[in-house]
Design an enzyme around this catalytic site. Structure first.
Site, PDB file in Angstrom:
ATOM      1  N   THR A 103     -34.698 -37.402 -33.363  1.00 22.51           N
ATOM      2  CA  THR A 103     -34.675 -36.056 -33.937  1.00 22.51           C
ATOM      3  C   THR A 103     -34.060 -36.050 -35.326  1.00 22.51           C
ATOM      4  O   THR A 103     -34.518 -35.322 -36.213  1.00 22.51           O
ATOM      5  CB  THR A 103     -33.887 -35.097 -33.024  1.00 22.51           C
ATOM      6  OG1 THR A 103     -34.574 -34.982 -31.777  1.00 22.51           O
ATOM      7  CG2 THR A 103     -33.756 -33.716 -33.653  1.00 22.51           C
ATOM      8  N   THR A 124     -31.545 -38.539 -29.196  1.00 21.97           N
ATOM      9  CA  THR A 124     -30.479 -38.264 -28.232  1.00 21.97           C
ATOM     10  C   THR A 124     -30.924 -38.401 -26.774  1.00 21.97           C
ATOM     11  O   THR A 124     -30.103 -38.647 -25.901  1.00 21.97           O
ATOM     12  CB  THR A 124     -29.924 -36.844 -28.435  1.00 21.97           C
ATOM     13  OG1 THR A 124     -30.976 -35.891 -28.266  1.00 21.97           O
ATOM     14  CG2 THR A 124     -29.311 -36.696 -29.818  1.00 21.97           C
ATOM     15  N   ASP A 125     -32.218 -38.241 -26.499  1.00 27.06           N
ATOM     16  CA  ASP A 125     -32.652 -38.171 -25.098  1.00 27.06           C
ATOM     17  C   ASP A 125     -32.350 -39.441 -24.316  1.00 27.06           C
ATOM     18  O   ASP A 125     -32.003 -39.374 -23.133  1.00 27.06           O
ATOM     19  CB  ASP A 125     -34.146 -37.852 -25.020  1.00 27.06           C
ATOM     20  CG  ASP A 125     -34.442 -36.393 -25.316  1.00 27.06           C
ATOM     21  OD1 ASP A 125     -33.480 -35.599 -25.386  1.00 27.06           O
ATOM     22  OD2 ASP A 125     -35.621 -36.041 -25.495  1.00 27.06           O
ATOM     23  N   SER A 172     -37.087 -41.044 -29.060  1.00 27.44           N
ATOM     24  CA  SER A 172     -36.350 -41.906 -28.135  1.00 27.44           C
ATOM     25  C   SER A 172     -36.899 -41.861 -26.713  1.00 27.44           C
ATOM     26  O   SER A 172     -36.590 -42.739 -25.902  1.00 27.44           O
ATOM     27  CB  SER A 172     -34.858 -41.563 -28.128  1.00 27.44           C
ATOM     28  OG  SER A 172     -34.595 -40.359 -27.444  1.00 27.44           O
TER      29      SER A 172
END
Length: 346
Positions: A16, A90-91, A59
């Site tokens: 992101t 971040t995932d 990710s």
């Protein structure tokens, strides 16, 4: 004589933080140089930053093959830089941080993963702040793998993403923060650092992705284990109830654990509860499971348990060796808490 600036390698992988709008939604569009260009020159002036783009992915698409790519870049550059920053979505960041902790265990420099909840070119993005924190941690001479997010630094094997949009996206589970930012700057907590192995760092990036994560629900059909055996899974991580419960009345999961163990499948049991350790010796159901040779996750995060089992299975096909590797505390992932209810202050 002017003090030499810390040499920082920034490895960009997408996520992101690097995303821009497209006709199909947000997708990584900025490279590492564009990310660092978003930071004030007064910040960058403190470091000698080298930028390399190694992946360009959301990710959600980062999988074991990409973990190996990232680990090899970290290992190959560990002696040429004082610290490494990895920008990442971040995932799956917590999974990548955990597996890197095992693949480059004992690394002598800081390896810091960071990202953002809003793209860095958004006017309200948290990206610049997170990247500044990651650079500071990478320059701290604190060895280990970490996640830097929202003015907090978390040990790589203890990070869990708990929010989908909030800037405080990650929590340190069952472990204190490694560092926090305040008016006094970056405040390190030496007691939260990973244990020193004394063995140095050797790249151990072999991995078996044939590990299945199962969240137990009341009434789950035990035949699911038969399906996993037919699909040639080598490991199963079970998120059981509370401190350690699985049903064995009417639907006998414990009998299937025995079948899996006899087939050479490594089984780890942990808790669905996010905080505090599991203890399968407390109740009858848990003791029956332990009797079948299952391994306890104790106070490990699910991300650490899954990736560590993948990693341990990649190191050896011998069940005894796999067990020994899994049950050894390698990077702060398990504190071997024995007393029910014991927890760390964060």
């Amino acid at each position: 004589m002017e003090k030499a600036k810390p040499r920082i390698l920034l490895l960009a992988t997408g996520g992101t933080i690097a995303s821009q709008p497209t006709g199909q939604g947000l997708a990584p569009g900025l490279d590492g140089a564009a990310l660092t260009a978003m930071l004030p020159q007064s910040i960058l002036a403190n470091y000698a930053v080298t930028v390399r783009d190694i992946l360009h992915m959301d990710s959600s698409n980062i999988q074991p093959e990409e973990w190996q790519i990232i680990a090899r870049h970290v290992y190959e550059n560990r002696k040429d830089f004082d610290g490494i920053v990895i920008t990442h979505g971040t995932d799956t960041m917590a999974y990548t941080a955990a597996i890197l902790s095992f693949m480059v265990c004992g690394i002598g420099i800081p390896v810091v993963l960071t990202g953002s909840q809003l793209p860095i070119d958004h006017p309200l993005s948290d990206g610049p702040e997170n990247l500044r924190l990651a650079l500071a941690m990478a320059a701290s001479a604190t060895p280990g793998v970490f996640v830097a997010f929202d003015r907090k630094v978390i040990l790589g094997t203890r990070a869990v993403k708990t929010r989908t949009t909030g800037f405080d996206a990650f929590e340190s589970v069952n472990w204190p923060y490694v560092a926090q930012v305040s008016g006094g700057g970056l405040n390190l907590n030496p007691g939260a650092l990973p244990p020193k192995t004394g063995e140095g760092c050797t790249l151990k990036d072999a991995i078996s992705p044939r590990v299945f994560l199962m969240k137990l629900t009341p009434g789950m059909d035990p035949e699911l284990f038969d399906m996993l055996l037919q699909m040639h899974y080598r490991g199963i991580v079970i998120e059981a109830f509370g401190a350690g419960g699985l049903h064995f009345v009417r639907r006998d999961l414990v009998a299937k654990l025995q079948t899996a163990a006899q087939a050479g499948v490594a089984v780890v049991v942990c808790s669905q509860c996010l905080y505090e350790p599991s203890d399968f010796s407390l109740y009858q159901a848990g003791r029956l499971a332990l009797a079948q040779g299952v391994m306890q996750g104790r106070d490990m995060t699910t991300e650490a348990a899954v990736t560590k089992l993948m990693w341990a299975l990649g190191q050896s096909g011998d069940p005894r060796t796999v067990r020994a590797l899994f049950e050894k505390n390698l990077a702060g992932e398990r504190s071997m808490l024995e007393k029910r209810g014991m927890q760390h202050d964060r």
